[in-house]
Scaffold this motif. Structure first.
Motif, PDB file in Angstrom:
ATOM      1  N   UNK A  53       0.826  -1.197   0.000  1.00  0.00           N
ATOM      2  CA  UNK A  53       0.000   0.000   0.000  1.00  0.00           C
ATOM      3  C   UNK A  53       0.864   1.252   0.000  1.00  0.00           C
ATOM      4  N   UNK A  54       0.364   2.277  -0.662  1.00  0.00           N
ATOM      5  CA  UNK A  54       0.923   3.611  -0.531  1.00  0.00           C
ATOM      6  C   UNK A  54       0.206   4.259   0.640  1.00  0.00           C
ATOM      7  N   UNK A  55       0.920   5.036   1.400  1.00  0.00           N
ATOM      8  CA  UNK A  55       0.267   5.693   2.526  1.00  0.00           C
ATOM      9  C   UNK A  55       1.208   6.581   3.305  1.00  0.00           C
ATOM     10  N   UNK A  56       0.832   6.821   4.540  1.00  0.00           N
ATOM     11  CA  UNK A  56       1.625   7.675   5.416  1.00  0.00           C
ATOM     12  C   UNK A  56       1.734   7.054   6.794  1.00  0.00           C
ATOM     13  N   UNK A  57       2.743   7.480   7.515  1.00  0.00           N
ATOM     14  CA  UNK A  57       2.865   7.117   8.913  1.00  0.00           C
ATOM     15  C   UNK A  57       3.392   8.319   9.671  1.00  0.00           C
ATOM     16  N   UNK A  89       2.795   9.412  -8.656  1.00  0.00           N
ATOM     17  CA  UNK A  89       1.450   9.410  -9.240  1.00  0.00           C
ATOM     18  C   UNK A  89       0.599  10.438  -8.512  1.00  0.00           C
ATOM     19  N   UNK A  90       0.086  11.423  -9.258  1.00  0.00           N
ATOM     20  CA  UNK A  90      -0.653  12.510  -8.629  1.00  0.00           C
ATOM     21  C   UNK A  90      -1.942  12.039  -7.951  1.00  0.00           C
ATOM     22  N   UNK A  91      -2.640  11.039  -8.525  1.00  0.00           N
ATOM     23  CA  UNK A  91      -3.868  10.563  -7.901  1.00  0.00           C
ATOM     24  C   UNK A  91      -3.583   9.861  -6.577  1.00  0.00           C
ATOM     25  N   UNK A  92      -2.466   9.144  -6.499  1.00  0.00           N
ATOM     26  CA  UNK A  92      -2.068   8.471  -5.256  1.00  0.00           C
ATOM     27  C   UNK A  92      -1.681   9.523  -4.218  1.00  0.00           C
ATOM     28  N   UNK A  93      -0.896  10.501  -4.638  1.00  0.00           N
ATOM     29  CA  UNK A  93      -0.479  11.571  -3.737  1.00  0.00           C
ATOM     30  C   UNK A  93      -1.695  12.324  -3.197  1.00  0.00           C
ATOM     31  N   UNK A 120       4.963  20.693  14.834  1.00  0.00           N
ATOM     32  CA  UNK A 120       5.718  19.867  13.886  1.00  0.00           C
ATOM     33  C   UNK A 120       7.171  19.716  14.328  1.00  0.00           C
ATOM     34  N   UNK A 121       7.735  18.572  14.068  1.00  0.00           N
ATOM     35  CA  UNK A 121       9.162  18.351  14.246  1.00  0.00           C
ATOM     36  C   UNK A 121       9.880  19.190  13.198  1.00  0.00           C
ATOM     37  N   UNK A 122      11.090  19.584  13.467  1.00  0.00           N
ATOM     38  CA  UNK A 122      11.829  20.394  12.487  1.00  0.00           C
ATOM     39  C   UNK A 122      12.027  19.657  11.166  1.00  0.00           C
ATOM     40  N   UNK A 123      11.999  18.316  11.180  1.00  0.00           N
ATOM     41  CA  UNK A 123      12.136  17.536   9.937  1.00  0.00           C
ATOM     42  C   UNK A 123      10.937  17.711   9.015  1.00  0.00           C
ATOM     43  N   UNK A 124       9.836  18.265   9.529  1.00  0.00           N
ATOM     44  CA  UNK A 124       8.647  18.476   8.699  1.00  0.00           C
ATOM     45  C   UNK A 124       8.881  19.545   7.632  1.00  0.00           C
ATOM     46  N   UNK A 125       9.930  20.310   7.746  1.00  0.00           N
ATOM     47  CA  UNK A 125      10.255  21.312   6.719  1.00  0.00           C
ATOM     48  C   UNK A 125      10.469  20.657   5.363  1.00  0.00           C
ATOM     49  N   UNK A 126      10.858  19.390   5.347  1.00  0.00           N
ATOM     50  CA  UNK A 126      11.139  18.675   4.092  1.00  0.00           C
ATOM     51  C   UNK A 126       9.998  17.748   3.697  1.00  0.00           C
ATOM     52  N   UNK A 127       8.850  17.860   4.353  1.00  0.00           N
ATOM     53  CA  UNK A 127       7.733  16.969   4.056  1.00  0.00           C
ATOM     54  C   UNK A 127       7.224  17.225   2.646  1.00  0.00           C
ATOM     55  N   UNK A 128       7.054  16.152   1.828  1.00  0.00           N
ATOM     56  CA  UNK A 128       6.732  16.327   0.401  1.00  0.00           C
ATOM     57  C   UNK A 128       5.289  16.721   0.089  1.00  0.00           C
ATOM     58  N   UNK A 129       4.367  16.611   1.032  1.00  0.00           N
ATOM     59  CA  UNK A 129       2.976  16.946   0.749  1.00  0.00           C
ATOM     60  C   UNK A 129       2.624  18.272   1.416  1.00  0.00           C
ATOM     61  N   UNK A 130       1.695  19.003   0.815  1.00  0.00           N
ATOM     62  CA  UNK A 130       1.320  20.307   1.391  1.00  0.00           C
ATOM     63  C   UNK A 130       0.334  20.136   2.541  1.00  0.00           C
ATOM     64  N   UNK A 131       0.833  19.766   3.719  1.00  0.00           N
ATOM     65  CA  UNK A 131      -0.031  19.584   4.876  1.00  0.00           C
ATOM     66  C   UNK A 131      -0.604  20.937   5.271  1.00  0.00           C
ATOM     67  N   UNK A 132      -1.923  21.003   5.260  1.00  0.00           N
ATOM     68  CA  UNK A 132      -2.603  22.253   5.588  1.00  0.00           C
ATOM     69  C   UNK A 132      -3.038  22.208   7.052  1.00  0.00           C
ATOM     70  N   UNK A 133      -2.996  23.376   7.720  1.00  0.00           N
ATOM     71  CA  UNK A 133      -3.412  23.399   9.132  1.00  0.00           C
ATOM     72  C   UNK A 133      -4.892  23.110   9.303  1.00  0.00           C
TER      73      UNK A 133
END
Length: 133
Positions: A53-57, A89-93, A120-133
Protein backbone atom coordinates in the motif's frame (compact mmCIF):
# COMPACT_ATOMS: atom_id res chain seq x y z
CA UNK A 1 -14.99 20.13 27.96
CA UNK A 2 -11.48 19.02 28.82
CA UNK A 3 -10.63 15.46 29.70
CA UNK A 4 -7.76 16.22 32.10
CA UNK A 5 -4.61 18.16 32.61
CA UNK A 6 -1.36 16.25 32.17
CA UNK A 7 -3.03 13.07 30.87
CA UNK A 8 -1.41 9.70 31.44
CA UNK A 9 -0.09 7.50 28.62
CA UNK A 10 -3.21 5.35 28.97
CA UNK A 11 -5.56 8.33 28.62
CA UNK A 12 -3.67 9.52 25.56
CA UNK A 13 -3.87 6.07 23.96
CA UNK A 14 -7.58 5.86 24.71
CA UNK A 15 -8.25 9.29 23.19
CA UNK A 16 -6.10 8.60 20.13
CA UNK A 17 -7.94 5.30 19.56
CA UNK A 18 -11.19 7.30 19.35
CA UNK A 19 -9.82 9.12 16.29
CA UNK A 20 -10.12 5.96 14.20
CA UNK A 21 -8.04 3.02 13.02
CA UNK A 22 -4.82 5.02 12.75
CA UNK A 23 -3.08 4.30 16.06
CA UNK A 24 -0.82 1.26 16.29
CA UNK A 25 -0.76 0.59 20.02
CA UNK A 26 1.76 -2.26 19.68
CA UNK A 27 4.28 0.24 18.28
CA UNK A 28 3.71 2.89 20.96
CA UNK A 29 6.21 3.27 23.78
CA UNK A 30 6.52 5.57 26.77
CA UNK A 31 5.80 9.10 25.53
CA UNK A 32 5.88 7.96 21.88
CA UNK A 33 2.96 7.09 19.64
CA UNK A 34 2.78 5.59 16.15
CA UNK A 35 0.00 6.18 13.61
CA UNK A 36 -0.37 5.10 10.00
CA UNK A 37 -2.77 4.87 7.08
CA UNK A 38 -2.77 2.42 4.18
CA UNK A 39 -4.36 4.83 1.72
CA UNK A 40 -3.99 3.20 -1.73
CA UNK A 41 -3.52 -0.47 -2.60
CA UNK A 42 -0.67 -1.04 -5.06
CA UNK A 43 -1.97 -4.31 -6.51
CA UNK A 44 -5.47 -5.49 -5.62
CA UNK A 45 -4.95 -8.75 -7.50
CA UNK A 46 -2.30 -9.95 -5.03
CA UNK A 47 -3.36 -12.18 -2.14
CA UNK A 48 -4.37 -10.06 0.89
CA UNK A 49 -1.28 -11.05 2.88
CA UNK A 50 0.97 -10.05 -0.06
CA UNK A 51 -0.58 -6.65 -0.79
CA UNK A 52 1.39 -3.47 -0.61
CA UNK A 53 0.00 0.00 0.00
CA UNK A 54 0.92 3.61 -0.53
CA UNK A 55 0.27 5.69 2.53
CA UNK A 56 1.63 7.67 5.42
CA UNK A 57 2.86 7.12 8.91
CA UNK A 58 3.49 9.46 11.79
CA UNK A 59 5.52 9.44 14.95
CA UNK A 60 4.25 11.58 17.80
CA UNK A 61 6.49 12.29 20.78
CA UNK A 62 5.37 13.75 24.05
CA UNK A 63 7.44 16.43 25.71
CA UNK A 64 5.47 17.39 28.84
CA UNK A 65 2.34 19.19 27.57
CA UNK A 66 3.60 19.36 23.99
CA UNK A 67 3.21 16.69 21.30
CA UNK A 68 5.69 16.84 18.41
CA UNK A 69 4.75 15.11 15.16
CA UNK A 70 6.71 13.85 12.17
CA UNK A 71 4.89 12.47 9.11
CA UNK A 72 6.43 10.38 6.34
CA UNK A 73 4.97 8.96 3.13
CA UNK A 74 5.87 5.86 1.22
CA UNK A 75 5.21 2.18 0.70
CA UNK A 76 3.88 -0.32 3.23
CA UNK A 77 5.48 -3.47 1.85
CA UNK A 78 4.34 -7.11 1.92
CA UNK A 79 6.56 -7.70 4.98
CA UNK A 80 4.61 -5.11 6.94
CA UNK A 81 7.36 -2.50 6.92
CA UNK A 82 7.15 1.17 5.94
CA UNK A 83 9.64 2.34 3.31
CA UNK A 84 10.12 6.06 2.84
CA UNK A 85 9.62 6.48 -0.90
CA UNK A 86 8.78 9.27 -3.32
CA UNK A 87 5.38 8.83 -4.97
CA UNK A 88 5.14 10.04 -8.55
CA UNK A 89 1.45 9.41 -9.24
CA UNK A 90 -0.65 12.51 -8.63
CA UNK A 91 -3.87 10.56 -7.90
CA UNK A 92 -2.07 8.47 -5.26
CA UNK A 93 -0.48 11.57 -3.74
CA UNK A 94 -3.87 13.27 -3.65
CA UNK A 95 -5.51 10.30 -1.87
CA UNK A 96 -2.72 10.15 0.68
CA UNK A 97 -2.87 13.87 1.33
CA UNK A 98 -6.66 13.78 1.78
CA UNK A 99 -6.47 11.06 4.43
CA UNK A 100 -3.56 12.75 6.15
CA UNK A 101 -5.30 16.14 6.30
CA UNK A 102 -8.48 14.53 7.66
CA UNK A 103 -6.51 12.65 10.30
CA UNK A 104 -4.46 15.72 11.23
CA UNK A 105 -7.68 17.67 11.88
CA UNK A 106 -8.94 14.89 14.17
CA UNK A 107 -5.57 14.86 15.95
CA UNK A 108 -5.62 18.63 16.46
CA UNK A 109 -9.09 18.39 18.01
CA UNK A 110 -8.05 15.56 20.34
CA UNK A 111 -4.90 17.37 21.45
CA UNK A 112 -6.84 20.56 22.08
CA UNK A 113 -9.39 18.67 24.21
CA UNK A 114 -6.50 17.29 26.25
CA UNK A 115 -5.23 20.86 26.78
CA UNK A 116 -1.93 20.03 25.12
CA UNK A 117 -0.16 21.63 22.17
CA UNK A 118 0.72 20.06 18.83
CA UNK A 119 3.88 21.10 16.98
CA UNK A 120 5.72 19.87 13.89
CA UNK A 121 9.16 18.35 14.25
CA UNK A 122 11.83 20.39 12.49
CA UNK A 123 12.14 17.54 9.94
CA UNK A 124 8.65 18.48 8.70
CA UNK A 125 10.25 21.31 6.72
CA UNK A 126 11.14 18.67 4.09
CA UNK A 127 7.73 16.97 4.06
CA UNK A 128 6.73 16.33 0.40
CA UNK A 129 2.98 16.95 0.75
CA UNK A 130 1.32 20.31 1.39
CA UNK A 131 -0.03 19.58 4.88
CA UNK A 132 -2.60 22.25 5.59
CA UNK A 133 -3.41 23.40 9.13
Amino acid sequence: MTLSLNPTQGKLLKRFAQIGPYIREQQCKDSQFFFDCLAVCVNKKAAPEKREFWGWWMELKRNNEQLVYYYQVGLFDKNGDWINQTINKSDVTESINETLIRFHGFLQTAVSELEMSLSPDEKMNKFPLPLKP
